[in-house]
Design a protein around this motif. Structure first.
Motif, PDB file in Angstrom:
ATOM      1  N   SER A  78       0.860  -1.174   0.000  1.00 33.38           N
ATOM      2  CA  SER A  78       0.000   0.000   0.000  1.00 33.38           C
ATOM      3  C   SER A  78       0.896   1.224   0.000  1.00 33.38           C
ATOM      4  O   SER A  78       2.087   1.137   0.328  1.00 33.38           O
ATOM      5  CB  SER A  78      -0.917   0.040   1.226  1.00 33.38           C
TER       6      SER A  78
ATOM      7  N   HIS B  65       0.845   5.441   1.103  1.00 31.06           N
ATOM      8  CA  HIS B  65       0.178   6.542   1.798  1.00 31.06           C
ATOM      9  C   HIS B  65       0.826   7.848   1.344  1.00 31.06           C
ATOM     10  O   HIS B  65       2.046   7.921   1.236  1.00 31.06           O
ATOM     11  CB  HIS B  65       0.379   6.420   3.307  1.00 31.06           C
TER      12      HIS B  65
ATOM     13  N   TYR C 130       1.015  12.040   2.196  1.00 34.84           N
ATOM     14  CA  TYR C 130       0.728  13.119   3.138  1.00 34.84           C
ATOM     15  C   TYR C 130       1.415  14.392   2.650  1.00 34.84           C
ATOM     16  O   TYR C 130       2.436  14.330   1.961  1.00 34.84           O
ATOM     17  CB  TYR C 130       1.252  12.791   4.548  1.00 34.84           C
TER      18      TYR C 130
ATOM     19  N   GLN D  72       2.902  18.121   4.208  1.00 33.08           N
ATOM     20  CA  GLN D  72       3.254  18.853   5.424  1.00 33.08           C
ATOM     21  C   GLN D  72       3.724  20.252   5.049  1.00 33.08           C
ATOM     22  O   GLN D  72       4.694  20.406   4.298  1.00 33.08           O
ATOM     23  CB  GLN D  72       4.344  18.111   6.195  1.00 33.08           C
TER      24      GLN D  72
ATOM     25  N   GLU E 205       4.059  22.744  10.431  1.00 35.97           N
ATOM     26  CA  GLU E 205       2.727  22.198  10.728  1.00 35.97           C
ATOM     27  C   GLU E 205       2.761  20.673  10.738  1.00 35.97           C
ATOM     28  O   GLU E 205       3.747  20.040  10.364  1.00 35.97           O
ATOM     29  CB  GLU E 205       1.713  22.698   9.699  1.00 35.97           C
ATOM     30  N   ALA E 206       1.632  20.093  11.125  1.00 33.66           N
ATOM     31  CA  ALA E 206       1.520  18.636  11.136  1.00 33.66           C
ATOM     32  C   ALA E 206       1.281  18.100   9.729  1.00 33.66           C
ATOM     33  O   ALA E 206       0.657  18.776   8.905  1.00 33.66           O
ATOM     34  CB  ALA E 206       0.349  18.237  12.039  1.00 33.66           C
ATOM     35  N   PRO E 207       1.747  16.909   9.438  1.00 33.36           N
ATOM     36  CA  PRO E 207       1.394  16.281   8.158  1.00 33.36           C
ATOM     37  C   PRO E 207      -0.119  16.106   8.046  1.00 33.36           C
ATOM     38  O   PRO E 207      -0.788  15.835   9.051  1.00 33.36           O
ATOM     39  CB  PRO E 207       2.108  14.926   8.215  1.00 33.36           C
TER      40      PRO E 207
ATOM     41  N   PHE F  19      -3.190  14.110   5.880  1.00 30.91           N
ATOM     42  CA  PHE F  19      -3.492  12.965   5.019  1.00 30.91           C
ATOM     43  C   PHE F  19      -4.034  13.409   3.667  1.00 30.91           C
ATOM     44  O   PHE F  19      -4.913  14.282   3.592  1.00 30.91           O
ATOM     45  CB  PHE F  19      -4.520  12.075   5.726  1.00 30.91           C
TER      46      PHE F  19
ATOM     47  N   ILE G  82      -4.701   7.084   0.514  1.00 32.87           N
ATOM     48  CA  ILE G  82      -4.061   5.775   0.623  1.00 32.87           C
ATOM     49  C   ILE G  82      -4.464   4.981  -0.603  1.00 32.87           C
ATOM     50  O   ILE G  82      -5.635   4.973  -0.984  1.00 32.87           O
ATOM     51  CB  ILE G  82      -4.525   5.006   1.875  1.00 32.87           C
TER      52      ILE G  82
ATOM     53  N   LEU H  75      -4.489   1.128  -1.993  1.00 30.88           N
ATOM     54  CA  LEU H  75      -4.361  -0.208  -1.419  1.00 30.88           C
ATOM     55  C   LEU H  75      -4.168  -1.322  -2.432  1.00 30.88           C
ATOM     56  O   LEU H  75      -3.748  -2.390  -2.093  1.00 30.88           O
ATOM     57  CB  LEU H  75      -5.596  -0.535  -0.562  1.00 30.88           C
TER      58      LEU H  75
ATOM     59  N   PHE I 240       5.090  13.562   1.379  1.00 28.69           N
ATOM     60  CA  PHE I 240       5.724  12.321   1.813  1.00 28.69           C
ATOM     61  C   PHE I 240       4.904  11.130   1.346  1.00 28.69           C
ATOM     62  O   PHE I 240       3.672  11.137   1.426  1.00 28.69           O
ATOM     63  CB  PHE I 240       5.812  12.258   3.337  1.00 28.69           C
TER      64      PHE I 240
ATOM     65  N   ALA J 114       3.352   0.330   3.650  1.00 21.72           N
ATOM     66  CA  ALA J 114       2.372  -0.319   4.526  1.00 21.72           C
ATOM     67  C   ALA J 114       2.840  -0.408   5.976  1.00 21.72           C
ATOM     68  O   ALA J 114       2.023  -0.577   6.876  1.00 21.72           O
ATOM     69  CB  ALA J 114       2.051  -1.715   4.000  1.00 21.72           C
TER      70      ALA J 114
ATOM     71  N   MET K 232       4.364   2.003   7.454  1.00 25.08           N
ATOM     72  CA  MET K 232       4.474   3.391   7.901  1.00 25.08           C
ATOM     73  C   MET K 232       5.914   3.871   7.937  1.00 25.08           C
ATOM     74  O   MET K 232       6.322   4.618   8.813  1.00 25.08           O
ATOM     75  CB  MET K 232       3.803   3.600   9.256  1.00 25.08           C
TER      76      MET K 232
ATOM     77  N   PHE L 231       8.305   6.253   5.921  1.00 28.68           N
ATOM     78  CA  PHE L 231       8.121   7.355   4.977  1.00 28.68           C
ATOM     79  C   PHE L 231       9.408   7.663   4.226  1.00 28.68           C
ATOM     80  O   PHE L 231      10.519   7.457   4.740  1.00 28.68           O
ATOM     81  CB  PHE L 231       7.677   8.622   5.713  1.00 28.68           C
TER      82      PHE L 231
ATOM     83  N   TYR M 145       6.079   9.058  15.956  1.00 31.04           N
ATOM     84  CA  TYR M 145       7.114   9.234  14.946  1.00 31.04           C
ATOM     85  C   TYR M 145       8.154  10.230  15.460  1.00 31.04           C
ATOM     86  O   TYR M 145       7.847  11.107  16.258  1.00 31.04           O
ATOM     87  CB  TYR M 145       6.529   9.797  13.647  1.00 31.04           C
TER      88      TYR M 145
ATOM     89  N   PRO N 273       8.823  11.710   8.552  1.00 28.39           N
ATOM     90  CA  PRO N 273       8.573  11.103   9.861  1.00 28.39           C
ATOM     91  C   PRO N 273       9.126   9.685   9.894  1.00 28.39           C
ATOM     92  O   PRO N 273       8.938   8.917   8.952  1.00 28.39           O
ATOM     93  CB  PRO N 273       7.038  11.099   9.944  1.00 28.39           C
TER      94      PRO N 273
ATOM     95  N   PHE O 160       8.989   6.170  11.800  1.00 26.41           N
ATOM     96  CA  PHE O 160       8.121   5.383  12.669  1.00 26.41           C
ATOM     97  C   PHE O 160       8.854   4.937  13.925  1.00 26.41           C
ATOM     98  O   PHE O 160       9.982   4.440  13.874  1.00 26.41           O
ATOM     99  CB  PHE O 160       7.617   4.157  11.901  1.00 26.41           C
TER     100      PHE O 160
ATOM    101  N   LEU P 241       6.230  13.389  16.682  1.00 20.02           N
ATOM    102  CA  LEU P 241       4.857  13.492  16.206  1.00 20.02           C
ATOM    103  C   LEU P 241       4.036  12.310  16.696  1.00 20.02           C
ATOM    104  O   LEU P 241       4.518  11.174  16.723  1.00 20.02           O
ATOM    105  CB  LEU P 241       4.818  13.499  14.679  1.00 20.02           C
TER     106      LEU P 241
ATOM    107  N   TYR Q 225      -2.697  -0.335   9.932  1.00 21.53           N
ATOM    108  CA  TYR Q 225      -1.838   0.709   9.377  1.00 21.53           C
ATOM    109  C   TYR Q 225      -2.490   1.432   8.201  1.00 21.53           C
ATOM    110  O   TYR Q 225      -2.168   2.566   7.918  1.00 21.53           O
ATOM    111  CB  TYR Q 225      -0.521   0.085   8.912  1.00 21.53           C
ATOM    112  N   ASN Q 226      -3.364   0.763   7.488  1.00 24.55           N
ATOM    113  CA  ASN Q 226      -3.881   1.331   6.250  1.00 24.55           C
ATOM    114  C   ASN Q 226      -5.132   2.166   6.476  1.00 24.55           C
ATOM    115  O   ASN Q 226      -6.186   1.919   5.890  1.00 24.55           O
ATOM    116  CB  ASN Q 226      -4.129   0.212   5.233  1.00 24.55           C
TER     117      ASN Q 226
ATOM    118  N   GLN R  95      -4.348   8.812   8.957  1.00 24.14           N
ATOM    119  CA  GLN R  95      -3.852   9.195  10.271  1.00 24.14           C
ATOM    120  C   GLN R  95      -4.002  10.706  10.447  1.00 24.14           C
ATOM    121  O   GLN R  95      -3.753  11.484   9.525  1.00 24.14           O
ATOM    122  CB  GLN R  95      -2.381   8.803  10.415  1.00 24.14           C
TER     123      GLN R  95
ATOM    124  N   PHE S 175      -2.496  13.756  12.519  1.00 24.46           N
ATOM    125  CA  PHE S 175      -1.282  14.081  13.253  1.00 24.46           C
ATOM    126  C   PHE S 175      -1.500  15.266  14.190  1.00 24.46           C
ATOM    127  O   PHE S 175      -2.253  16.197  13.885  1.00 24.46           O
ATOM    128  CB  PHE S 175      -0.149  14.445  12.282  1.00 24.46           C
ATOM    129  N   GLY S 176      -0.767  15.221  15.303  1.00 21.16           N
ATOM    130  CA  GLY S 176      -0.675  16.386  16.160  1.00 21.16           C
ATOM    131  C   GLY S 176       0.411  17.312  15.647  1.00 21.16           C
ATOM    132  O   GLY S 176       1.123  16.975  14.696  1.00 21.16           O
ATOM    133  N   ASP S 177       0.539  18.483  16.278  1.00 25.74           N
ATOM    134  CA  ASP S 177       1.531  19.469  15.855  1.00 25.74           C
ATOM    135  C   ASP S 177       2.943  19.114  16.302  1.00 25.74           C
ATOM    136  O   ASP S 177       3.903  19.754  15.883  1.00 25.74           O
ATOM    137  CB  ASP S 177       1.168  20.854  16.372  1.00 25.74           C
TER     138      ASP S 177
END
Lengths: 105, 115
Positions: free
Chosen positions: A30, A32, A34, A36, A40-42, A44, A47, A49, A87, A91, A93, A95, B35, B43, B45, B91, B100-101, B104, B106-108
Motif C-alpha cells: 500500500s 500513503h 501526506y 506537510q 505544521e503537522a502532516p 493525510f 491511501i 491499497l 511524503f 504499509a 508506515m 516514509f 514518529y 517522519p 516510525f 509526532l 496501518y492502512n 492518520q 497528526f498532532g503538531d
C-alpha cells in the motif's frame, strides 16, 4: 526500509503540473501520501491499497503500480496552497525523505 | 478542538535528563502512532498502539525509548538519559480503527532540543 522519492524538490508557477514519484526496493502493499507545510503537522491526502488503483483529491491524484513497486502523485493546475513537502509511506508506515514543492505566483 | 493534542510543544533538556512527551489522540480513536522527525526528513516510525496494546515497537531506536498507553487513550513517550541525537520533533498520530492502512491524524508535535 524507506521508500525513495523523486525529485527532492520542485518549483512551479501557479497553474503548472507536477509529478512526484515514490519507489521501493521491497514489495509495496500500500502507499500513503501526506502533505506537510512548514512548521505544521502532516495532513493525510490518500491511501492506495491495490495495484493499479488511482485516487483523486481535489486536483491531486495518485496511481499505484504494485508490480513496479512504485506510486506517483499528480498535481494538476497547481495552486499556491499546494506548496509544502509531500511524503509517501509504505504499509509499515516508513516514509520517504519527502519532496519539497514550491508554487509561485 | 477535536484534533490530536501534544504537550509540551517545546521541550529543552540537558543531556542525560529524562523527558516525557504526552499525546492526547482524537477521542475514540483506536490506533496511535509515534514518529520522530529530524529536520528536513520524513517522519520516522517509532511505535504503534492498538488501544492499550503496543503491537509494534520495531522503530524505537534504543532501550532508552519507552512508550505506553495504559488506558487506551492518552499515550506517553519517555526518553531516558537523553542524548543530543534525540533532538527532533516527535509526532503523534491517531486513526479511528485498527491497522496501518487508515488515514492518520497528526498532532503538531513536540520539538525536543537536547543541550
Amino acid at each position: 526500509q524507506q521508500p525513495v522519492q523523486s525529485p527532492q524538490a520542485v518549483i512551479l508557477r501557479e497553474g503548472e503540473d507536477a509529478v512526484i514519484n515514490c519507489s521501493s526496493s521491497k514489495a509495496l502493499y500500500s502507499v500513503h501520501w501526506y502533505r506537510q507545510k512548514h512548521g505544521e503537522a502532516p495532513v493525510f491526502l490518500m491511501i492506495l491499497l491495490k495495484g493499479g488503483e488511482q485516487k483523486g483529491h481535489e486536483k491531486i491524484s495518485a496511481s499505484f503500480n504494485e508490480k513496479k513497486q512504485q506510486s506517483s502523485l499528480y498535481l494538476t493546475a497547481s495552486q499556491l496552497s499546494y506548496s509544502g513537502t509531500y511524503f509517501c509511506g509504505n504499509a509499515n508506515m516508513r516514509f520517504g525523505a519527502g519532496t519539497r514543492l514550491t508554487v509561485k505566483p | 478542538g477535536a484534533g490530536v493534542s501534544q504537550s509540551p510543544r517545546y521541550k529543552v533538556a540537558k543531556r542525560g535528563q529524562d523527558v516525557a512527551l504526552r499525546c492526547d489522540p482524537i477521542s475514540g480513536h483506536v490506533s496511535l502512532f509515534w514518529y520522530q522527525q529530524a529536520l528536513g526528513q520524513g517522519p520516522e516510525f517509532l511505535t504503534y498502539f492498538q488501544n492499550e496494546a503496543q503491537l509494534d515497537k520495531s522503530g524505537l531506536p534504543s532501550d532508552r525509548f519507552f512508550a505506553e498507553r495504559p488506558e487506551g487513550s492518552v499515550s506517553t513517550l519517555k526518553i531516558q538519559r537523553t542524548q543530543q541525537e534525540d533532538s527532533a520533533v516527535y509526532l503523534c498520530a491517531s486513526s479511528l480503527v485498527g491497522g496501518y492502512n487508515q488515514p492518520q491524524h497528526f498532532g503538531d508535535g513536540t520539538r525536543l532540543s537536547i543541550l
